[in-house]
Design an enzyme around this catalytic site. Structure first.
Site, PDB file in Angstrom:
ATOM      1  CB  CYS A   1      -7.954 -41.416  98.125  1.00  0.00           C
ATOM      2  SG  CYS A   1      -8.742 -41.790  96.613  1.00  0.00           S
TER       3      CYS A   1
ATOM      4  CG  HIS B   1      -0.404 -47.203  88.713  1.00  0.00           C
ATOM      5  ND1 HIS B   1      -1.462 -47.106  87.583  1.00  0.00           N
ATOM      6  CD2 HIS B   1      -1.069 -47.172  90.022  1.00  0.00           C
ATOM      7  CE1 HIS B   1      -2.528 -46.690  88.344  1.00  0.00           C
ATOM      8  NE2 HIS B   1      -2.434 -46.764  89.583  1.00  0.00           N
TER       9      HIS B   1
ATOM     10  CD  GLU C   1     -11.157 -43.857  90.473  1.00  0.00           C
ATOM     11  OE1 GLU C   1      -9.947 -43.921  90.301  1.00  0.00           O
ATOM     12  OE2 GLU C   1     -11.603 -45.178  90.301  1.00  0.00           O
TER      13      GLU C   1
ATOM     14  CG  ASP D   1      -8.336 -43.020  87.003  1.00  0.00           C
ATOM     15  OD1 ASP D   1      -7.593 -43.160  85.788  1.00  0.00           O
ATOM     16  OD2 ASP D   1      -8.170 -43.980  87.897  1.00  0.00           O
TER      17      ASP D   1
HETATM   18  C1  PEP Z   1      -7.238 -41.930  91.215  1.00  0.00           C
HETATM   19  O1  PEP Z   1      -7.663 -42.429  90.309  1.00  0.00           O
HETATM   20  O2  PEP Z   1      -6.941 -40.716  91.888  1.00  0.00           O
HETATM   21  C2  PEP Z   1      -6.979 -43.000  92.280  1.00  0.00           C
HETATM   22  C3  PEP Z   1      -6.548 -42.771  93.504  1.00  0.00           C
HETATM   23  O3  PEP Z   1      -6.648 -44.325  91.778  1.00  0.00           O
HETATM   24  P1  PEP Z   1      -5.499 -44.965  91.042  1.00  0.00           P
HETATM   25  O4  PEP Z   1      -4.431 -43.874  91.013  1.00  0.00           O
HETATM   26  O5  PEP Z   1      -5.033 -46.317  91.610  1.00  0.00           O
HETATM   27  O6  PEP Z   1      -6.245 -45.118  89.604  1.00  0.00           O
HETATM   28 MG    MG Z   2      -8.030 -44.473  89.647  1.00  0.00          MG
END
Ligand code: PEP
Ligand code: MG
Length: 597
Positions: free
Chosen positions: A517, A204, A446, A470
């Site tokens: 995404c 993150h 995911e 993920d």
């Molecule tokens: C992902 O896992 O690709 C996603 C978009 O969610 P995050 O990165 O917030 O886990």
């Molecule tokens: Mg994710």
């Protein structure tokens, strides 16, 4: 992976490129542990003087905290300023200052040493506490005590604290790791880039860096030990290289590269108004991922077609209490309204993993990425979940909102989440509160279990969004924030491509929309392949939108389909990579290669 060139200047360290661009500035070590406290025995005659020295530091620290509290209340908000009340309480706690005074009298040691000892004992007591509430809050209390004691020691010794709020202007932050709340703080401080010891491309901290458009390199392993406060750094977030104390020649080269990149970005921004359509007329959507409501402005600036992923956990982070329904409603309403005429996909909260929130006990798990995360946490706390659903539903009256559930493992969870949504909708209807009754409900794919049952899930959803950050981590069993296994974290692994193909086919068989995404969607190098795999749309960090649109406009859908078929027949990721390179427009490739190193 790590390469260190020894010498006075131009020392180079290689890490994981986390956010593109080149930045040059002075290093500021955050959370540095190098404030060395000496243990000094003082004579009987100097005890009173030492007590006065401590009292002066306490008063200065109190004034400092009150000033920051006022500033945060004015610039950010009252609830964010609340945290500083906890700091003021710690300053008054007899277990700290009074106990320190007693110890100075009894043991006759210097104030900073006594304070440091007391603080580490206090922290240990919270960690070892048998009370669950205290254990859950240990990480927060720990951080508060350390922060207050760091300030006290700075006021006693004049040494830097390593606190982000003391960073000053135009610095490059150097840290072992940064919490999501620290990266949020960077918005207010004038940070121009950052580097960390740990982390991977999709941790993150990396995602936040991209959203802040700050060049960043993570996973450098030991940057906090090779860099000192005030060192001049070049951070190349595109190649992952950090140069410590560059000489004039090196500086000149990088300043030139910096200019070239800025020019390229200016050119890309001109693509703002264009649509994402292939040369043979295949239309896709390119939307933006956002972390905070104010990111909508940035998304619009780059010409995104709405919001493809609103990560709502940042409303929950950076605070001790839960956000109220009203506060959430306002945030969602603003985003939905400002994104019109496009849609806003709001993802229900995905806490856990590397986004800890101590109020819900996510800090105490052995394997947080495999623990009570995302939808699991929400289903375990239906009241909190329903409060968020109420806020989203109410906001849906003011824009085009879609809801999406994260971390769905199988159809049971999807049904449970939908049942709670239905319950919330009925409650609002009874209270005659307006919401969009045609609101679409989707889920993120995911987990491999969701990908492999995508045909079943497609019957329960209006759309899919593939979360590759993920999906890759769980498919490859490679922690997304662990730089030691970054080599396994490969979007071009045949297993990942097969899963994407399977998800897209399952969605299209049920005639539902399927987008992507995860960060994979933001890599223009991969765009032709992803178009060929049949995705209907992409959602990326706002600044990546123009490049992805450009890449779509430069290809033929039919060629992309052929490319995808060939890629699916390959045996290794290297073969796939070679194949993909042949389809990428030279201009994109060149820009990928502008790295001067
Ligand atoms: C992902 O896992 O690709 C996603 C978009 O969610 P995050 O990165 O917030 O886990
Ligand atoms: Mg994710």
């Amino acid at each position: 992976m790590e390469r260190i060139t020894l010498g006075q200047t131009n020392k180079e360290v290689q890490g994981v490129p986390a956010s593109p661009g080149i930045t040059i500035g002075k290093a500021y070590l955050v959370g540095s542990r190098d404030v060395r406290i000496k243990k000094i025995r003082i004579s009987e005659a100097l005890v009173e003087k030492e007590l006065t020295r401590l009292q002066v530091a306490v008063d200065a620290t109190r004034k400092e905290i009150e000033t920051i509290k006022q500033r945060v209340a004015q610039e950010v908000g009252f609830s964010e300023a609340e945290i500083f009340n906890a700091y003021l309480h710690i300053l008054q706690d007899p277990l700290l200052i009074q106990a320190a005074m007693e110890q100075i009298r009894n043991s006759r040691h210097n104030a900073e040493y006594v304070l440091q000892e007391l603080a580490s004992n206090l922290v240990k007591q919270f960690m070892d506490s048998s009370e669950e509430y205290l254990q859950e809050r240990a990480a927060d209390i720990n951080a508060d005590i350390n922060d207050v004691v760091a300030r006290l020691i700075r006021n006693l010794t004049g040494q830097p604290t390593g606190l982000l709020s003391d960073a000053g202007n135009d610095v490059i932050v150097v840290a072992n790791d940064l919490t999501p709340s620290q990266t949020t703080t960077m918005r207010r401080e004038r940070v121009i880039g950052f580097t960390t010891d740990i982390g991977g491309k999709t941790s993150h901290v990396a995602i936040m860096a991209r959203s802040l458009e700050l060049p960043a390199v993570v996973g450098l392993k030991n940057i906090t030990t090779v860099v000192q406060n005030g060192d001049l750094l070049i951070v190349n977030g595109t190649s992952g290289k950090v140069i410590i104390n560059p000489d004039a020649k090196m500086l000149g080269q990088y300043r030139l590269a910096q200019q070239r990149m800025e020019e390229w970005n200016r050119k890309l921004k001109k693509l703002k108004g264009v649509t994402a359509v292939t040369k043979d007329g295949y239309r896709l959507t390119v939307a933006a991922n956002i972390e905070l409501p104010e990111d909508v402005r940035q998304a619009r600036k780059y010409g995104s077609e709405g919001i493809g992923l609103f990560r709502t956990e940042f409303i929950y982070l950076n605070r001790r209490d839960l956000p109220s329904e009203e506060e959430q409603f306002e945030a969602y309403k603003i985003v939905a309204h400002q994104s019109l005429p496009y849609a806003t996909i709001i993802r229900t909260v995905d806490l856990g993993g590397d986004k800890f929130f101590s109020r819900l006990g996510t800090t105490t798990e052995m394997n947080p990425f495999l623990g009570l995360r995302g939808i699991r946490l929400c289903l375990a706390h239906p009241d909190i979940f329903k409060q968020q659903l109420r806020a989203i539903l109410r906001a849906s009256h003011f824009g085009k909102i879609k809801i999406m559930f994260p971390m769905i493992a199988g159809v049971e969870e999807m049904r449970q989440a939908k049942a709670l949504l239905k319950e919330t909708q009925k409650e609002l209807s009874r209270r005659r509160i307006s919401y969009d009754r045609n609101l679409e409900v989707g889920l993120m794919i995911e987990l491999p279990s969701a990908a492999l049952t995508a045909d079943i899930l497609a019957r329960e959803a209006n759309f899919f969004s593939i979360g590759t950050n993920d999906l890759i981590q769980y498919t490859m069993a490679a922690d997304r924030v662990n730089e030691k296994v970054a080599y396994l974290y490969n979007p071009l692994h045949p297993a990942v491509l097969r899963l994407i193909r399977q998800i897209v086919q399952a969605a299209h068989n049920e005639r539902i929309w399927v987008g992507m995404c995860g960060e994979m969607a933001a890599d223009p190098f991969l765009t032709p392949l992803l178009v060929g795999l049949g995705l209907d749309g992409f959602s990326t960090g706002p600044s990546f939108v123009p490049q992805v649109k450009k890449s779509i406009r430069e290809v033929h859908f039919t060629e992309c389909r052929e490319l995808a078929e060939k890629a699916l027949a390959c045996t290794t990721s290297e073969d796939i990579e070679e194949l993909v390179k042949t389809q990428v427009r030279t201009e994109v490739l060149n820009e990928q290669i502008i790295k001067t190193d």
